[in-house]
Design an enzyme around this catalytic site. Structure first.
Site, PDB file in Angstrom:
ATOM      1  CE  LYS A 253      -4.366  -1.557   1.967  1.00  0.00           C
ATOM      2  NZ  LYS A 253      -5.402  -1.260   2.957  1.00  0.00           N
TER       3      LYS A 253
ATOM      4  CG  ASP B 170      -8.721   0.930   2.980  1.00  0.00           C
ATOM      5  OD1 ASP B 170      -9.498   0.081   2.527  1.00  0.00           O
ATOM      6  OD2 ASP B 170      -7.491   0.786   3.014  1.00  0.00           O
TER       7      ASP B 170
END
Ligand code: ATR
Length: 264
Positions: free
Chosen positions: A65, A101
């Site tokens: 990420k 997210d």
């Protein structure tokens, strides 16, 4: 046929393929969605040689990420502020990296409480997931307090997002809070909670991002006090719905991915 994937290492646990394929089926989109195990040492090569020539988009998970940032042309504001990318997409021949997210967590919370503004929220944990959630809740104008086992990380996160932090949970007045969110890994495959049972109140909303098991001790304790609860599948599903919107320009019904989550 368009190709999408989720990349990580390990990756076999990922629910992304089943969530996205349920959407493809619903809208008769001719596309495939696969889970691909990419080791950190192979990330650069795979992006340059395979992704860029074959894929329309990718979901990015642990441990890539952060490192994926050097391969994108443009990072969205959320990706920049959170310091993590979980979604790649193409726009005007440029490769974009963004983070869903944050919005996923906010949408999951809004299913129970549509008005987050001015709510007092206690966030347990100060890792990557916490950072995404704090970013979203700050934009939604909530009052955020962060607690973390390692205090310095709570302090740094609070400073980055203009929030409060506490050194000990014994410092808080539990009656003041509306929402308590567990972003730590406590409860993952174990019957433990990072939040003392005695601090739960009936007015709380408890949100756990752990989804293995779905019923965690954190949520069970909250439920026992009469609090409302949000299980970890919700964040996963809502962040995937945001990805679906980015890649296909379609607002998929949450129930379609929710159902797919439970079909193994
Ligand atoms: P993620 O990307 O899922 O947020 P992470 O960045 O590794 O994962 O963060 C894990 C979080 O769980 C951290 O807040 C971590 O606390 P520390 O910063 O003190 O390590 C928290 N955590 C993990 N195990 C814990 C435990 N046994 N008790 C309390 N917090 C724990």
């Amino acid at each position: 046929m368009k190709k999408y994937c989720v990349i990580g290492h390990p990756i076999s646990h990922s629910r992304s393929p089943q969530l996205h394929m349920a959407g493809f089926q619903e809208f008769q989109i001719e596309a495939e969605f696969t889970a691909i195990d990419i080791k950190p040492s192979n990330l650069s090569n795979w992006i340059k040689t395979t992704f860029c020539s074959e894929y329309s988009g990718a979901a990015i998970t642990i441990p890539h990420k952060k490192n994926i940032a050097e391969f994108v042309d443009i990072q969205s504001e959320s990706a920049q502020k959170i310091g993590a990318i979980n979604t790649l997409f193409w726009k005007n021949n440029k490769l974009w990296g963004t983070n869903t997210d944050c919005l996923g967590a906010l949408r999951a919370l809004e299913t129970i409480n549509p008005n987050i503004e001015n709510k007092k929220i206690l966030i347990l944990g100060a890792g990557g997931a916490s950072r995404a959630i704090v970013f979203a809740l700050q934009i939604a104008k909530a009052h955020i307090t962060i607690w973390n086992r390692t205090v310095i990380k709570a302090q740094e996160l609070a400073e980055d997002f203009d929030s409060e932090y506490v050194r000990e949970l014994s410092e808080i007045d539990s009656d003041e809070y509306d929402i308590i969110i567990n972003t730590t890994s406590v409860g993952l495959n174990e019957w433990k909670s990072p939040f003392p049972e005695s601090l739960w109140r009936q007015q709380h909303i408890a949100f756990d991002i752990v989804y293995k098991p779905l019923e965690t001790k954190f949520l069970a304790d909250a439920f026992a006090k009469g609090a409302q609860t949000i299980t970890g599948d919700k964040m996963l599903v809502w962040q995937a719905l945001e990805q679906f919107k980015i890649w296909h320009n379609i607002n998929l019904e949450p129930e379609i991915m929710e159902r797919a989550f439970f079909v193994y």
